[in-house]
Enzyme design. Sequence first.
Site, short mmCIF file in Angstrom:
data_model
loop_
_atom_site.label_atom_id
_atom_site.label_comp_id
_atom_site.label_asym_id
_atom_site.label_seq_id
_atom_site.Cartn_x
_atom_site.Cartn_y
_atom_site.Cartn_z
N TYR A 1 -15.83 19.61 -11.28
CA TYR A 1 -16.24 18.23 -11.59
C TYR A 1 -17.28 17.77 -10.56
O TYR A 1 -17.04 17.86 -9.35
CB TYR A 1 -14.99 17.36 -11.56
CG TYR A 1 -15.21 15.89 -11.75
CD1 TYR A 1 -15.76 15.39 -12.93
CD2 TYR A 1 -14.86 14.99 -10.76
CE1 TYR A 1 -15.95 14.03 -13.11
CE2 TYR A 1 -15.04 13.62 -10.92
CZ TYR A 1 -15.60 13.15 -12.10
OH TYR A 1 -15.78 11.80 -12.26
N ARG B 1 0.82 -1.22 0.00
CA ARG B 1 0.00 0.00 0.00
C ARG B 1 0.85 1.27 0.00
O ARG B 1 0.45 2.31 -0.49
CB ARG B 1 -0.94 -0.01 1.21
CG ARG B 1 -1.63 1.31 1.42
CD ARG B 1 -2.86 1.30 2.30
NE ARG B 1 -2.95 0.35 3.37
CZ ARG B 1 -2.34 0.47 4.55
NH1 ARG B 1 -1.54 1.47 4.81
NH2 ARG B 1 -2.51 -0.46 5.47
N ASP C 1 -7.08 20.79 -10.45
CA ASP C 1 -7.45 19.59 -11.21
C ASP C 1 -7.03 19.85 -12.66
O ASP C 1 -7.62 20.66 -13.36
CB ASP C 1 -8.96 19.36 -11.11
CG ASP C 1 -9.41 18.07 -11.80
OD1 ASP C 1 -8.72 17.63 -12.75
OD2 ASP C 1 -10.45 17.52 -11.40
N LYS D 1 -8.27 9.29 -17.77
CA LYS D 1 -8.63 9.95 -19.01
C LYS D 1 -7.52 9.81 -20.06
O LYS D 1 -7.24 8.72 -20.48
CB LYS D 1 -8.98 11.42 -18.73
CG LYS D 1 -9.97 11.59 -17.56
CD LYS D 1 -11.39 11.15 -17.92
CE LYS D 1 -12.31 10.96 -16.72
NZ LYS D 1 -12.51 12.13 -15.87
#
Length: 386
Positions: free
Chosen positions: A108, A55, A179, A204
């Site tokens: 967003y 992790r 962002d 994306k």
Amino acid sequence: MTEHQKTATLLTHVSANPEKYDGVVNVPVHRASTIVFKTYEDYTAKPLPPFVYGRCGTPSSAAFEQAISALEGAAGSVTTCSGLSAIVTAITAFAGSGDHALIPDNVYGPNRNFCQKMLSHCGVEVEFYDPLTSDIGKQFRKNTKVLFIEAPGSLTFEVCDIGAFVKAAKAANVTTVMDNSWGSPLLFKPLEHGIDVSVMSCTKYISGHSDAMLGVVSGTEETYHKVKATAMALGICAGSEELYIGLRGLRTLHVRLKEHESRGLEMARWLEKQPAVKRVLYPPLPGCPGHENWKKYFKGACSTFSIVLHESDKGKYARMLNGLKLFRMGASWGGYESLCLPDQPSASRTATQWTEKGLLLRMHVGFEDIEDLKSDLSEGFKRLAG
Ligand SMILES: *Cc1c(COP(=O)(O)O)cnc(C)c1O
């Protein structure tokens, strides 16, 4: 030109280490939870070795993070399981109970949801602002800790005056988080413009093939360590397969983006001429709010933008959408395939008003033949007209 060559060369070779992997060109997928230590001394060494538990980081995450940091000019990057988790990590690293956070009104949607439902509940005063404001500084309060920027904004693509925002935030000691999913970061590099923390949905354009969920946060010497510590505290990490896909996507990002840009421009200009289309919201076109800011700050465009139709009758635009063969309806963008997504931004505005009555369609232009794409939409406009 030299800059393009540098980026292209960087994208091709960054993080590759064939010597380490018996000549294999790509960094392998490291599936890891447990990472073992030989001795007690190794286990208790300070500083710890680079990899101690899946992790917390693996050679897969390190390779991708190193590549993103090189592209962003960052002191370090932290990979997360999605773009949204990257946003959550970045905001919670710098805003806590009693603090005030400024969020753009065109943010967003799931980010807005996080701020309203989770961040507010954690005691952060969330305030939405008009992204086209000419004086962001007047909205700063004594307890303002985070100025969130998204440029262009989701759905409506306004581009704010990034430079003015950064200047005001620096003067007020407010951390700026941007962002930059649209900017990718080949089209815009937030940290080079003085932004403190850059966030991207690598789902994306970076992954580029609609087959992975991945996010990344990049920071400066001053912000990176706090971001990393926050991701560790929240238990956020990216999957090993997704990291591999992300790094593979980077290898061709510059080539794909160039193609996306020329297709985006051609399609947007064609759409501007269609009688059914009222507006095209694409930062490279003068009709897009904040076009001047895009010209000032961005190096180019991708192929994601919106159009607003004259039509507001659901039955009519449903008929148009239902018959589309190439532009499929689906969330996300940045893959190889074309998409269009109906939306109505008025429902998610609180600081500004969206007054257009007609349907908004968020478009993503993929790699199909451009004439086929145009005729798919032409047929759609015929159905729309009845
Ligand atoms: C898609 C998107 C995100 C979220 O990314 P996921 O990887 O889907 O979680 C964040 N910001 C913007 C602007 C996006 O379009």
